[in-house]
Write an enzyme that holds these catalytic residues in place. Structure first.
Site, short mmCIF file in Angstrom:
data_model
loop_
_atom_site.label_atom_id
_atom_site.label_comp_id
_atom_site.label_asym_id
_atom_site.label_seq_id
_atom_site.Cartn_x
_atom_site.Cartn_y
_atom_site.Cartn_z
N VAL A 13 0.78 -1.33 -0.04
CA VAL A 13 0.16 0.13 0.03
C VAL A 13 0.83 1.35 -0.01
O VAL A 13 0.22 2.40 -0.50
CB VAL A 13 -1.22 0.07 1.13
CG1 VAL A 13 -1.76 -1.03 1.17
CG2 VAL A 13 -0.25 0.09 2.63
N TYR A 55 3.67 4.75 15.50
CA TYR A 55 2.42 4.14 15.09
C TYR A 55 1.28 5.11 15.67
O TYR A 55 0.50 5.43 14.87
CB TYR A 55 2.22 2.83 16.21
CG TYR A 55 0.79 2.20 15.66
CD1 TYR A 55 0.67 1.13 14.82
CD2 TYR A 55 -0.03 2.13 16.94
CE1 TYR A 55 -0.56 0.87 14.52
CE2 TYR A 55 -1.35 1.51 16.51
CZ TYR A 55 -1.57 0.79 15.45
OH TYR A 55 -2.80 0.16 15.35
N ALA A 99 1.68 8.17 15.94
CA ALA A 99 1.86 9.69 14.76
C ALA A 99 1.09 9.27 13.42
O ALA A 99 0.20 9.99 12.91
CB ALA A 99 3.39 9.87 14.49
#
Ligand code: NAP
Length: 258
Positions: free
Chosen positions: A76, A166, A168
């Site tokens: 992704v 994580y 953030a």
């Protein structure tokens, strides 16, 4: 006389019949539960994970629920790959109505030990990955007056020691959600986030049992959540009940963040 409170179309269990959804991170955990729930509602689902093979079981469960499903592999965080997969999903399934950005990773470490790679990797997958899909899917979603749901985390709202990267990324997803909600509202697209608390999946399975029990005891509802409990909230946001909800972050954490 007109009915002032008409029965919502959601009264039909297959209220997404004829719609097409993309779900990222659909190979397991929360993403699989979301993909299968949307399939139960009648949507055709493009299931995305790092490799198409990883989504074989999810596709089988979607088909068992009576809907079409395809598996697509991509990272992704890779902008061009994402654009190609979004195009492929539309061509294979005939349009696009729903995008659920769920793919996510953790690279937990206390600040002084966290490497640049730990930080970049988590931001690239969790935050840039969602941006990649939103940008690639925006035009078809404007056409269909579709819905976007971003899976954030309660950690993005309250922070967590050892998860600066994580937290953030998940706080970033909330800002992304609100901004895109404002940009796309005039085109009839609703954009929301879901912020799960502690949910039983591979991501949380590594926690020692004693620590997990202690955490569960500290949650007001006294238990950790299930992927299905997140999928049902996504089901609400993408269904008729969510038609006037946009830019919101729905916290689904058993009261953890209270
Ligand atoms: P999980 O079981 O670890 O599954 C992660 C999913 O993301 C897998 O499908 C994985 O695909 C996919 N993925 C990871 N990196 C990817 C990449 N670069 N490109 C494409 N797909 C990628 O996670 P989960 O617990 O179900 O969590 C799902 C989401 O909910 C995540 O965004 C997570 O941050 C969030 N969340 C989870 C919890 C929790 O307690 N579990 C709480 C709050 C928020 P592969 O199978 O191919 O690796």
């Amino acid at each position: 006389m007109s009915d002032s409170n008409p029965e919502p179309a959601s009264a039909s269990p297959r209220f997404l019949e004829g719609q097409v959804a993309i779900v990222t991170g659909a190979s397991r955990g929360i993403g699989r539960a979301i993909a299968v729930q949307l399939a139960r509602r009648g949507a055709s689902v493009a299931c995305i994970a790092t490799s198409a093979d990883n989504c074989a079981q999810t596709v089988a469960e979607c088909e068992a629920a009576g809907s079409r499903a395809i598996a697509l592999g991509c990272d992704v965080s890779k902008t061009e790959d994402v654009a190609a997969r979004v195009k492929e999903a539309q061509e294979e399934l005939g349009g696009l109505d729903i995008l659920v950005n769920n793919a996510g990773v953790t690279r937990d470490q206390i600040l002084l030990r966290m490497t640049e790679d730990d930080f970049d990797q988590v931001i690239s997958v969790n935050l840039k990955g969602a941006w990649n899909f939103i940008r690639a899917a925006a035009r078809p979603l404007m056409k269909s007056h579709g819905r976007i749901v971003n899976i954030s985390s309660v950690v993005g709202l309250i922070g967590n020691a050892g998860q600066a990267n994580y937290a953030a990324s998940k706080a970033g997803l909330i800002g992304l959600t609100k901004s895109v909600a404002k940009e796309l509202a005039s085109r009839g697209v609703c954009v929301n986030a879901v912020a799960p608390g502690f949910i039983e999946t591979d991501m949380t399975a590594e926690m020692p049992e004693a620590a997990a029990n202690e955490l569960a005891a500290s949650i007001p509802l006294k238990r950790i959540g299930t992927p299905a409990e997140i999928a049902h909230v996504v089901d609400y946001l993408v269904g008729p009940g969510g038609a006037y909800v946009t830019g919101q972050t729905l916290v689904v954490d058993g009261g953890l963040s209270l």
